[in-house]
Each structure stands twice: as structure tokens, then as C-alpha cells.
Design a protein around this motif. Structure first.
Motif, PDB file in Angstrom:
ATOM      1  N   ALA A   1       0.854  -1.190   0.000  1.00 59.47           N
ATOM      2  CA  ALA A   1       0.000   0.000   0.000  1.00 59.47           C
ATOM      3  C   ALA A   1       0.885   1.233   0.000  1.00 59.47           C
ATOM      4  O   ALA A   1       1.883   1.299   0.725  1.00 59.47           O
ATOM      5  CB  ALA A   1      -0.904   0.010   1.235  1.00 59.47           C
ATOM      6  N   ALA A   2       0.519   2.205  -0.800  1.00 53.67           N
ATOM      7  CA  ALA A   2       1.292   3.445  -0.847  1.00 53.67           C
ATOM      8  C   ALA A   2       1.133   4.211   0.460  1.00 53.67           C
ATOM      9  O   ALA A   2       0.035   4.315   1.003  1.00 53.67           O
ATOM     10  CB  ALA A   2       0.831   4.311  -2.015  1.00 53.67           C
ATOM     11  N   VAL A   3       2.228   4.728   0.984  1.00 60.37           N
ATOM     12  CA  VAL A   3       2.181   5.570   2.173  1.00 60.37           C
ATOM     13  C   VAL A   3       1.581   6.914   1.774  1.00 60.37           C
ATOM     14  O   VAL A   3       1.951   7.489   0.749  1.00 60.37           O
ATOM     15  CB  VAL A   3       3.591   5.741   2.767  1.00 60.37           C
ATOM     16  CG1 VAL A   3       3.597   6.780   3.886  1.00 60.37           C
ATOM     17  CG2 VAL A   3       4.105   4.406   3.289  1.00 60.37           C
ATOM     18  N   ARG A   4       0.669   7.429   2.585  1.00 62.75           N
ATOM     19  CA  ARG A   4      -0.112   8.613   2.202  1.00 62.75           C
ATOM     20  C   ARG A   4       0.762   9.807   1.850  1.00 62.75           C
ATOM     21  O   ARG A   4       0.478  10.529   0.901  1.00 62.75           O
ATOM     22  CB  ARG A   4      -1.088   8.975   3.321  1.00 62.75           C
ATOM     23  CG  ARG A   4      -2.041  10.104   2.965  1.00 62.75           C
ATOM     24  CD  ARG A   4      -3.231  10.143   3.904  1.00 62.75           C
ATOM     25  NE  ARG A   4      -3.939   8.876   3.893  1.00 62.75           N
ATOM     26  CZ  ARG A   4      -4.834   8.509   2.973  1.00 62.75           C
ATOM     27  NH1 ARG A   4      -5.141   9.339   1.989  1.00 62.75           N
ATOM     28  NH2 ARG A   4      -5.415   7.336   3.028  1.00 62.75           N
ATOM     29  N   SER A   5       1.835  10.070   2.580  1.00 67.16           N
ATOM     30  CA  SER A   5       2.703  11.205   2.258  1.00 67.16           C
ATOM     31  C   SER A   5       3.926  10.788   1.451  1.00 67.16           C
ATOM     32  O   SER A   5       4.838  11.593   1.250  1.00 67.16           O
ATOM     33  CB  SER A   5       3.137  11.905   3.549  1.00 67.16           C
ATOM     34  OG  SER A   5       3.776  10.992   4.422  1.00 67.16           O
ATOM     35  N   GLY A   6       3.931   9.541   0.989  1.00 63.87           N
ATOM     36  CA  GLY A   6       5.081   9.044   0.238  1.00 63.87           C
ATOM     37  C   GLY A   6       4.741   8.605  -1.169  1.00 63.87           C
ATOM     38  O   GLY A   6       5.436   7.775  -1.750  1.00 63.87           O
ATOM     39  N   ASP A   7       3.664   9.169  -1.735  1.00 64.65           N
ATOM     40  CA  ASP A   7       3.209   8.759  -3.063  1.00 64.65           C
ATOM     41  C   ASP A   7       2.806   9.986  -3.883  1.00 64.65           C
ATOM     42  O   ASP A   7       1.631  10.245  -4.080  1.00 64.65           O
ATOM     43  CB  ASP A   7       2.019   7.805  -2.931  1.00 64.65           C
ATOM     44  CG  ASP A   7       1.571   7.242  -4.275  1.00 64.65           C
ATOM     45  OD1 ASP A   7       2.421   7.090  -5.163  1.00 64.65           O
ATOM     46  OD2 ASP A   7       0.363   6.989  -4.440  1.00 64.65           O
ATOM     47  N   LEU A   8       3.735  10.746  -4.360  1.00 66.62           N
ATOM     48  CA  LEU A   8       5.178  10.653  -4.168  1.00 66.62           C
ATOM     49  C   LEU A   8       5.609  11.656  -3.102  1.00 66.62           C
ATOM     50  O   LEU A   8       4.918  12.646  -2.855  1.00 66.62           O
ATOM     51  CB  LEU A   8       5.910  10.979  -5.471  1.00 66.62           C
ATOM     52  CG  LEU A   8       5.540  10.121  -6.682  1.00 66.62           C
ATOM     53  CD1 LEU A   8       6.131  10.726  -7.949  1.00 66.62           C
ATOM     54  CD2 LEU A   8       6.082   8.709  -6.508  1.00 66.62           C
ATOM     55  N   ALA A   9       6.797  11.418  -2.506  1.00 63.93           N
ATOM     56  CA  ALA A   9       7.381  12.372  -1.573  1.00 63.93           C
ATOM     57  C   ALA A   9       8.516  13.112  -2.260  1.00 63.93           C
ATOM     58  O   ALA A   9       9.239  12.539  -3.078  1.00 63.93           O
ATOM     59  CB  ALA A   9       7.912  11.643  -0.335  1.00 63.93           C
ATOM     60  N   TRP A  10       8.662  14.396  -1.935  1.00 60.41           N
ATOM     61  CA  TRP A  10       9.800  15.142  -2.458  1.00 60.41           C
ATOM     62  C   TRP A  10      11.080  14.645  -1.821  1.00 60.41           C
ATOM     63  O   TRP A  10      11.125  14.350  -0.625  1.00 60.41           O
ATOM     64  CB  TRP A  10       9.633  16.637  -2.186  1.00 60.41           C
ATOM     65  CG  TRP A  10       8.603  17.299  -3.049  1.00 60.41           C
ATOM     66  CD1 TRP A  10       7.346  17.690  -2.682  1.00 60.41           C
ATOM     67  CD2 TRP A  10       8.737  17.608  -4.436  1.00 60.41           C
ATOM     68  NE1 TRP A  10       6.683  18.225  -3.752  1.00 60.41           N
ATOM     69  CE2 TRP A  10       7.511  18.203  -4.845  1.00 60.41           C
ATOM     70  CE3 TRP A  10       9.765  17.459  -5.364  1.00 60.41           C
ATOM     71  CZ2 TRP A  10       7.297  18.636  -6.144  1.00 60.41           C
ATOM     72  CZ3 TRP A  10       9.541  17.903  -6.662  1.00 60.41           C
ATOM     73  CH2 TRP A  10       8.326  18.478  -7.039  1.00 60.41           C
ATOM     74  N   ALA A  11      12.117  14.543  -2.614  1.00 63.34           N
ATOM     75  CA  ALA A  11      13.431  14.133  -2.114  1.00 63.34           C
ATOM     76  C   ALA A  11      14.476  15.012  -2.785  1.00 63.34           C
ATOM     77  O   ALA A  11      15.271  14.562  -3.611  1.00 63.34           O
ATOM     78  CB  ALA A  11      13.696  12.658  -2.396  1.00 63.34           C
ATOM     79  N   VAL A  12      14.451  16.289  -2.456  1.00 67.03           N
ATOM     80  CA  VAL A  12      15.330  17.245  -3.103  1.00 67.03           C
ATOM     81  C   VAL A  12      16.788  16.881  -2.858  1.00 67.03           C
ATOM     82  O   VAL A  12      17.219  16.712  -1.722  1.00 67.03           O
ATOM     83  CB  VAL A  12      15.042  18.666  -2.590  1.00 67.03           C
ATOM     84  CG1 VAL A  12      15.969  19.670  -3.256  1.00 67.03           C
ATOM     85  CG2 VAL A  12      13.587  19.035  -2.861  1.00 67.03           C
ATOM     86  N   GLU A  13      17.515  16.716  -3.975  1.00 65.79           N
ATOM     87  CA  GLU A  13      18.926  16.318  -3.921  1.00 65.79           C
ATOM     88  C   GLU A  13      19.120  15.034  -3.124  1.00 65.79           C
ATOM     89  O   GLU A  13      20.110  14.843  -2.424  1.00 65.79           O
ATOM     90  CB  GLU A  13      19.778  17.438  -3.358  1.00 65.79           C
ATOM     91  CG  GLU A  13      19.796  18.680  -4.240  1.00 65.79           C
ATOM     92  CD  GLU A  13      20.741  19.734  -3.735  1.00 65.79           C
ATOM     93  OE1 GLU A  13      21.154  19.670  -2.557  1.00 65.79           O
ATOM     94  OE2 GLU A  13      21.080  20.643  -4.523  1.00 65.79           O
ATOM     95  N   GLY A  14      18.140  14.155  -3.238  1.00 65.51           N
ATOM     96  CA  GLY A  14      18.285  12.826  -2.646  1.00 65.51           C
ATOM     97  C   GLY A  14      17.932  12.720  -1.189  1.00 65.51           C
ATOM     98  O   GLY A  14      18.186  11.684  -0.566  1.00 65.51           O
ATOM     99  N   VAL A  15      17.326  13.752  -0.603  1.00 70.27           N
ATOM    100  CA  VAL A  15      16.971  13.722   0.818  1.00 70.27           C
ATOM    101  C   VAL A  15      15.492  14.058   0.960  1.00 70.27           C
ATOM    102  O   VAL A  15      15.031  15.084   0.444  1.00 70.27           O
ATOM    103  CB  VAL A  15      17.813  14.722   1.639  1.00 70.27           C
ATOM    104  CG1 VAL A  15      17.392  14.688   3.110  1.00 70.27           C
ATOM    105  CG2 VAL A  15      19.296  14.407   1.504  1.00 70.27           C
ATOM    106  N   GLY A  16      14.738  13.208   1.638  1.00 70.32           N
ATOM    107  CA  GLY A  16      13.312  13.457   1.813  1.00 70.32           C
ATOM    108  C   GLY A  16      12.732  12.707   2.994  1.00 70.32           C
ATOM    109  O   GLY A  16      13.391  11.834   3.585  1.00 70.32           O
ATOM    110  N   THR A  17      11.491  13.048   3.355  1.00 72.16           N
ATOM    111  CA  THR A  17      10.837  12.433   4.502  1.00 72.16           C
ATOM    112  C   THR A  17       9.364  12.172   4.194  1.00 72.16           C
ATOM    113  O   THR A  17       8.778  12.764   3.286  1.00 72.16           O
ATOM    114  CB  THR A  17      10.918  13.345   5.744  1.00 72.16           C
ATOM    115  OG1 THR A  17      10.365  14.623   5.429  1.00 72.16           O
ATOM    116  CG2 THR A  17      12.359  13.504   6.205  1.00 72.16           C
ATOM    117  N   ALA A  18       8.776  11.294   4.985  1.00 68.05           N
ATOM    118  CA  ALA A  18       7.342  11.008   4.919  1.00 68.05           C
ATOM    119  C   ALA A  18       6.904  10.556   6.304  1.00 68.05           C
ATOM    120  O   ALA A  18       7.742  10.284   7.180  1.00 68.05           O
ATOM    121  CB  ALA A  18       7.039   9.940   3.876  1.00 68.05           C
TER     122      ALA A  18
END
Length: 295
Positions: free
Chosen positions: A69-86
Motif C-alpha cells: 500500500a502506498a504511504v499517504r505522504s510518500g506517493d510521491l514524496a519530495w526528495a530534493v537532492e536525494g533527501v526526503g521524509t514522509a
């Protein structure tokens, strides 16, 4: 500073990290959620093109689910320059789950995937507050309550029947039964009455209990709300009861949803800090700021 040596030590959240060192999951026991952090520049062998990763897709595999199941804040999550959170506020309680994060580049192509396993604790047997009631839109309203009455689950049938000429039997067309609905009553402390009122009117909720209750996690909009009803004399210090119907709905679409961290928002940042310089001085990275220092 006065230190009480007899006071219990603060237990820091457990941080589970994927074998490649890029993906971490930190269980948030206070809110029964999981902070998810991706940093493709971390680990013993950072991703060569980490700076080109712009998004990350995070999914959760539950034990009995046929597919992740897709995580609600991780579909999609921003990962600017390879760093992101959810943040995942919907993981089942008391069972192991596996999160998988997949890097997505600016051109839409995908990179490597990383996985990590965690368990979000469920209320222990014997604990009074044995039901989690979570708000999808306002997670800081979420709370645990004492379940005092729970009707037996009912699953409405979906059938159409007709008489058949020359046969003693009827023809029946049928569909899948409706999801199990229940009527519940919970008890809350006087200081939680206003919060419970707001919670029950905050939109779609998620009801969760320990696995031993054999009641599936249920997304629902509370129906037929009753209460607050005092359990003792009005104005006493005893509890107040609320009742409502849980008539499950399909899980709301998680795609494109923003990150909602309980008790943390831009409004809170604005109240706490007078300048952006003060913010950057308090948090070493964007990941740290977005999770209030948890990562």
C-alpha cells in the motif's frame, strides 16, 4: 539544572535502517505512527547520482495484504537532492510491516529500492486505552480511548432474488458482502471531551485496535454520534462517553497527499521562531526540520 537521578530515563525512538544505509524508519509510539527518512548521500556507499533524485515512492507491505500500500505522504514524496521524509499514520498495530522506498529521478526514471522492517506497538492487553482513533486530515487530534461497548460486527448482504417458474427455489443474484460495521462507545477523561468532539467531526477517521480483537482497521466517517454523556454526576471528575457507528469506507486515495506530522506544521514553526535564521540555526537539515528533529 537540577537532575532527579530516580526519574526514569527517556527512551529514544528506535531507528531501523535499511542494509544500504539510505532508508530509515523511526517508530513514533506517542502517535502510533512511523517517521520515514531517505538520504541517498548517507551510508557506507552513497548513491553515485544522489543529487539527481527528486522524488521517492514509499510503500508499506502489511502481513495479510496481497500487495503493498502506498504511504499517504510518500506517493510521491519530495526528495530534493536525494533527501526526503514522509510520515505513515496508518500502519497496522502490533504486527511487522516492511517499507520500501524507490528513488525517482527528474526525468521520471526509477533508481534503486531500499527496504526496512518495523512494528508499531499496539495497546497492551489490560491497558484501559485500547482503541486508537486517528484523523487523516488532522493527525494531532488523534487519540486513544477506552472501549466500553462494542456491538457485534454486521456485514450487510447484497442480494436480489426472484421466483423461478416451475421451481420451488428462488434465483438469487449476489455480490460481495458489505464491510463489517459496528457501533462503539468509548470513555474519555473530562479534559479530552473537547478534543474528542473535534476528532469525531474532522472527516475520515481510522479506528485501530490490537490484533487480538479481530477487528480490521476501519476507515470511516462517524455516524450517529452520541455524547458526551457523563458516567457520574454532571461536573464530577469521572469520564464521559461518546458513541458512534463505524461503517467502513474504502481507504481514501493516498496519491499526491502532503505530509502531515502530528503537532507539527508551518504554523507551529512560525509561532516558535521569529526569523528564518533562527530556524536554520536550530535544524541542521531540511529532513530534520520537516520532522521536528526526529530524523
Amino acid at each position: 539544572m537540577i537532575v532527579d537521578l530516580t526519574a526514569p530515563q527517556i527512551t529514544r525512538p528506535t531507528r531501523a535502517v535499511s542494509p544500504d544505509g539510505w532508508f530509515a524508519a523511526i517508530v513514533d509510539p506517542l502517535w502510533a505512527g512511523v517517521v520515514l527518512s531517505v538520504d541517498y548521500s548517507a551510508g557506507d556507499a552513497p548513491l553515485a547520482d544522489a543529487a539527481e533524485v527528486m522524488r521517492v515512492r514509499i510503500v508499506r507491505q502489511d502481513p495479510a495484504a496481497p500487495a503493498p500500500a502506498a504511504v499517504r505522504s510518500g506517493d510521491l514524496a519530495w526528495a530534493v537532492e536525494g533527501v526526503g521524509t514522509a510520515y505513515d499514520h496508518e500502519a497496522p498495530l502490533g504486527v511487522g510491516v516492511v517499507y520500501t522506498a524507490t528513488a525517482i529521478y527528474a526525468d521520471g526514471s526509477t533508481g534503486p529500492s531500499s527496504s526496512v522492517a518495523v512494528t508499531v506497538p499496539a495497546p497492551e492487553p489490560g491497558e484501559d486505552h485500547d482503541l486508537w482513533i486517528k484523523s487523516l486530515d488532522e493527525p494531532a487530534l488523534s487519540m486513544r480511548a477506552m472501549l466500553v461497548d462494542w456491538s457485534g460486527a454486521t456485514a450487510a448482504g447484497r442480494q436480489d432474488s426472484a421466483d423461478v417458474a416451475g421451481s420451488p427455489y428462488r434465483a438469487v443474484a449476489y455480490d460481495e458482502h458489505a464491510a463489517e460495521s459496528v457501533q462503539i462507545v468509548v470513555d474519555v477523561a473530562p479534559e479530552d471531551v473537547d478534543r474528542m468532539r473535534a476528532l469525531l467531526r474532522s472527516g475520515v477517521l481510522l479506528a485501530q485496535t490490537r490484533p487480538a480483537y479481530y477487528f480490521p482497521d476501519s476507515f470511516h466517517v462517524p455516524g450517529d454520534i452520541t455524547g458526551p454523556t457523563p458516567t457520574g454526576k454532571l461536573g464530577s471528575s469521572e469520564g464521559y462517553r461518546f458513541g458512534w457507528t463505524i461503517d467502513p469506507v474504502e481507504r481514501p486515495d493516498p496519491s499526491g497527499q502532503p505530509m502531515r506530522l502530528p503537532g507539527w506544521s508551518w504554523d507551529v514553526v512560525a509561532d516558535r521562531f521569529s526569523t528564518w535564521d533562527a530556524v536554520t540555526a536550530s535544524y541542521p537539515s531540511w529532513a530534520s526540520l520537516s520532522t521536528n528533529g526526529v530524523t
